[in-house]
Design a protein around this motif. Sequence first.
Motif, PDB file in Angstrom:
ATOM      1  N   ILE A   9     -11.004  10.873 -17.708  1.00 46.40           N
ATOM      2  CA  ILE A   9     -10.033   9.789 -17.577  1.00 46.40           C
ATOM      3  C   ILE A   9      -8.786  10.348 -16.908  1.00 46.40           C
ATOM      4  CG2 ILE A   9      -8.521   8.203 -18.840  1.00 46.40           C
ATOM      5  CD1 ILE A   9     -10.715   7.933 -20.934  1.00 46.40           C
ATOM      6  N   ARG A  10      -8.316   9.633 -15.890  1.00 45.26           N
ATOM      7  CA  ARG A  10      -7.088  10.020 -15.200  1.00 45.26           C
ATOM      8  C   ARG A  10      -6.120   8.845 -15.183  1.00 45.26           C
ATOM      9  NH1 ARG A  10      -8.901  13.561  -9.828  1.00 45.26           N
ATOM     10  NH2 ARG A  10     -10.012  15.205 -10.988  1.00 45.26           N
ATOM     11  N   MET A  11      -4.843   9.202 -15.030  1.00 45.27           N
ATOM     12  CA  MET A  11      -3.796   8.184 -14.929  1.00 45.27           C
ATOM     13  C   MET A  11      -3.407   8.030 -13.460  1.00 45.27           C
ATOM     14  SD  MET A  11      -1.340   9.086 -18.161  1.00 45.27           S
ATOM     15  CE  MET A  11      -1.346  10.854 -17.858  1.00 45.27           C
ATOM     16  N   PHE A  12      -3.149   6.781 -13.073  1.00 47.45           N
ATOM     17  CA  PHE A  12      -2.709   6.467 -11.724  1.00 47.45           C
ATOM     18  C   PHE A  12      -1.424   5.641 -11.808  1.00 47.45           C
ATOM     19  CE2 PHE A  12      -7.232   7.174 -11.539  1.00 47.45           C
ATOM     20  CZ  PHE A  12      -7.418   7.904 -10.371  1.00 47.45           C
ATOM     21  N   SER A  13      -0.562   5.835 -10.834  1.00 48.76           N
ATOM     22  CA  SER A  13       0.713   5.109 -10.834  1.00 48.76           C
ATOM     23  C   SER A  13       0.635   3.819 -10.041  1.00 48.76           C
ATOM     24  CB  SER A  13       1.818   6.009 -10.262  1.00 48.76           C
ATOM     25  OG  SER A  13       1.492   6.384  -8.928  1.00 48.76           O
ATOM     26  N   THR A  14      -0.570   3.373  -9.705  1.00 47.50           N
ATOM     27  CA  THR A  14      -0.777   2.188  -8.888  1.00 47.50           C
ATOM     28  C   THR A  14      -1.641   1.197  -9.661  1.00 47.50           C
ATOM     29  OG1 THR A  14      -0.792   3.667  -6.987  1.00 47.50           O
ATOM     30  CG2 THR A  14      -1.552   1.436  -6.600  1.00 47.50           C
ATOM     31  N   PRO A  15      -1.381  -0.106  -9.529  1.00 45.86           N
ATOM     32  CA  PRO A  15      -2.221  -1.094 -10.222  1.00 45.86           C
ATOM     33  C   PRO A  15      -3.668  -1.047  -9.744  1.00 45.86           C
ATOM     34  CG  PRO A  15      -0.213  -2.109  -9.359  1.00 45.86           C
ATOM     35  CD  PRO A  15      -0.272  -0.731  -8.806  1.00 45.86           C
ATOM     36  N   VAL A  16      -4.586  -1.464 -10.609  1.00 48.82           N
ATOM     37  CA  VAL A  16      -6.016  -1.418 -10.305  1.00 48.82           C
ATOM     38  C   VAL A  16      -6.333  -2.168  -9.018  1.00 48.82           C
ATOM     39  CG1 VAL A  16      -8.304  -2.150 -11.092  1.00 48.82           C
ATOM     40  CG2 VAL A  16      -6.723  -1.084 -12.697  1.00 48.82           C
ATOM     41  N   HIS A  17      -5.747  -3.371  -8.833  1.00 48.07           N
ATOM     42  CA  HIS A  17      -6.103  -4.169  -7.658  1.00 48.07           C
ATOM     43  C   HIS A  17      -5.730  -3.473  -6.359  1.00 48.07           C
ATOM     44  CE1 HIS A  17      -1.871  -5.421  -8.108  1.00 48.07           C
ATOM     45  NE2 HIS A  17      -1.917  -5.693  -6.817  1.00 48.07           N
ATOM     46  N   MET A  18      -4.730  -2.584  -6.399  1.00 49.84           N
ATOM     47  CA  MET A  18      -4.375  -1.813  -5.202  1.00 49.84           C
ATOM     48  C   MET A  18      -5.276  -0.584  -5.066  1.00 49.84           C
ATOM     49  SD  MET A  18      -0.218  -2.100  -5.156  1.00 49.84           S
ATOM     50  CE  MET A  18      -0.083  -1.224  -3.610  1.00 49.84           C
ATOM     51  N   LEU A  19      -5.608   0.034  -6.202  1.00 45.51           N
ATOM     52  CA  LEU A  19      -6.495   1.195  -6.167  1.00 45.51           C
ATOM     53  C   LEU A  19      -7.865   0.820  -5.615  1.00 45.51           C
ATOM     54  CD1 LEU A  19      -5.614   2.793  -9.616  1.00 45.51           C
ATOM     55  CD2 LEU A  19      -5.151   3.796  -7.387  1.00 45.51           C
ATOM     56  N   GLU A  20      -8.333  -0.374  -5.961  1.00 47.69           N
ATOM     57  CA  GLU A  20      -9.662  -0.795  -5.519  1.00 47.69           C
ATOM     58  C   GLU A  20      -9.738  -1.001  -4.013  1.00 47.69           C
ATOM     59  OE1 GLU A  20     -10.352  -4.175  -8.029  1.00 47.69           O
ATOM     60  OE2 GLU A  20     -11.287  -2.948  -9.595  1.00 47.69           O
ATOM     61  N   LYS A  21      -8.591  -1.115  -3.341  1.00 43.90           N
ATOM     62  CA  LYS A  21      -8.566  -1.260  -1.878  1.00 43.90           C
ATOM     63  C   LYS A  21      -8.675   0.086  -1.170  1.00 43.90           C
ATOM     64  CE  LYS A  21      -5.775  -5.456  -2.073  1.00 43.90           C
ATOM     65  NZ  LYS A  21      -4.470  -6.070  -1.804  1.00 43.90           N
ATOM     66  N   ILE A  22      -8.484   1.176  -1.934  1.00 36.86           N
ATOM     67  CA  ILE A  22      -8.588   2.511  -1.347  1.00 36.86           C
ATOM     68  C   ILE A  22     -10.060   2.832  -1.158  1.00 36.86           C
ATOM     69  CG2 ILE A  22      -8.108   4.971  -1.677  1.00 36.86           C
ATOM     70  CD1 ILE A  22      -5.736   4.116  -3.459  1.00 36.86           C
ATOM     71  N   GLY A  23     -10.416   3.211   0.054  1.00 40.07           N
ATOM     72  CA  GLY A  23     -11.818   3.501   0.358  1.00 40.07           C
ATOM     73  C   GLY A  23     -12.405   4.545  -0.572  1.00 40.07           C
ATOM     74  N   GLY A  24     -13.515   4.218  -1.213  1.00 40.79           N
ATOM     75  CA  GLY A  24     -14.213   5.173  -2.066  1.00 40.79           C
ATOM     76  C   GLY A  24     -13.738   5.214  -3.496  1.00 40.79           C
ATOM     77  N   TRP A  25     -12.618   4.561  -3.822  1.00 45.91           N
ATOM     78  CA  TRP A  25     -12.097   4.648  -5.195  1.00 45.91           C
ATOM     79  C   TRP A  25     -13.105   4.073  -6.183  1.00 45.91           C
ATOM     80  CZ3 TRP A  25     -10.555   1.774  -9.482  1.00 45.91           C
ATOM     81  CH2 TRP A  25      -9.741   2.445 -10.400  1.00 45.91           C
ATOM     82  N   LYS A  26     -13.645   2.886  -5.866  1.00 45.68           N
ATOM     83  CA  LYS A  26     -14.599   2.248  -6.781  1.00 45.68           C
ATOM     84  C   LYS A  26     -15.925   3.001  -6.856  1.00 45.68           C
ATOM     85  CE  LYS A  26     -14.467  -2.079  -5.301  1.00 45.68           C
ATOM     86  NZ  LYS A  26     -14.693  -3.548  -5.295  1.00 45.68           N
ATOM     87  N   ASP A  27     -16.166   3.900  -5.881  1.00 44.92           N
ATOM     88  CA  ASP A  27     -17.394   4.696  -5.922  1.00 44.92           C
ATOM     89  C   ASP A  27     -17.317   5.776  -6.990  1.00 44.92           C
ATOM     90  OD1 ASP A  27     -18.391   3.214  -3.809  1.00 44.92           O
ATOM     91  OD2 ASP A  27     -17.659   4.612  -2.294  1.00 44.92           O
TER      92      ASP A  27
END
Length: 196
Positions: A9-27
Amino acid sequence: MGEPFIGEIRMFSTPVHMLEKIGGWKDIWLPCDGQSYPTNRYPALYAVIGQIYGRPNAYSFNVPDLRMCAPMGASLSIGNLGSKEGSNSVTLAESQLPIHTHSIQYLINANSSSYTGTPGSDVMLTRLNAPPLTYSGNMLLAPAFITGGEGLENYMDSRTITSYGQDQANIAGHENRQPFLVLTFAIAHDGEFPQN
């Protein structure tokens, strides 16, 4: 960033809906929001965390839900891995209230609406039988501090004894959380499989 361990588990400083737009994040990542996922879609993650965070049926499992939660290291004195402990708010019982005092308010004289917190021979708790008496139903109105009358029960006016904190009728749970910073938690469903 480096390849994560599956189940990390990691922490991110960006909301999920923005993280999901990053290529490969959901992979690699799934948000830690307590959602259910099919075991056949994420078999590696299921092999690591199993049913620790819930299993709605034989074909799915839940990821941890870290929304509105602070993670805590596993300990026998705190709870089992995956258990949710604590409360966002707490309502105190009467036995938990600290020792405290209330002051009494006295009418300065029978025909006055002024009051004082100092007792004396020229002040009173009641203005019964002291004109003018004004009633609303069975309640004697201001400036009386103990209300009532002939044939009526005596009711203490809410101004006779000062309140301490919130009125009993309006008691609600008080905030019980330490200061916090809101971040996005995500769990890796792909990456390096942890070795025993």
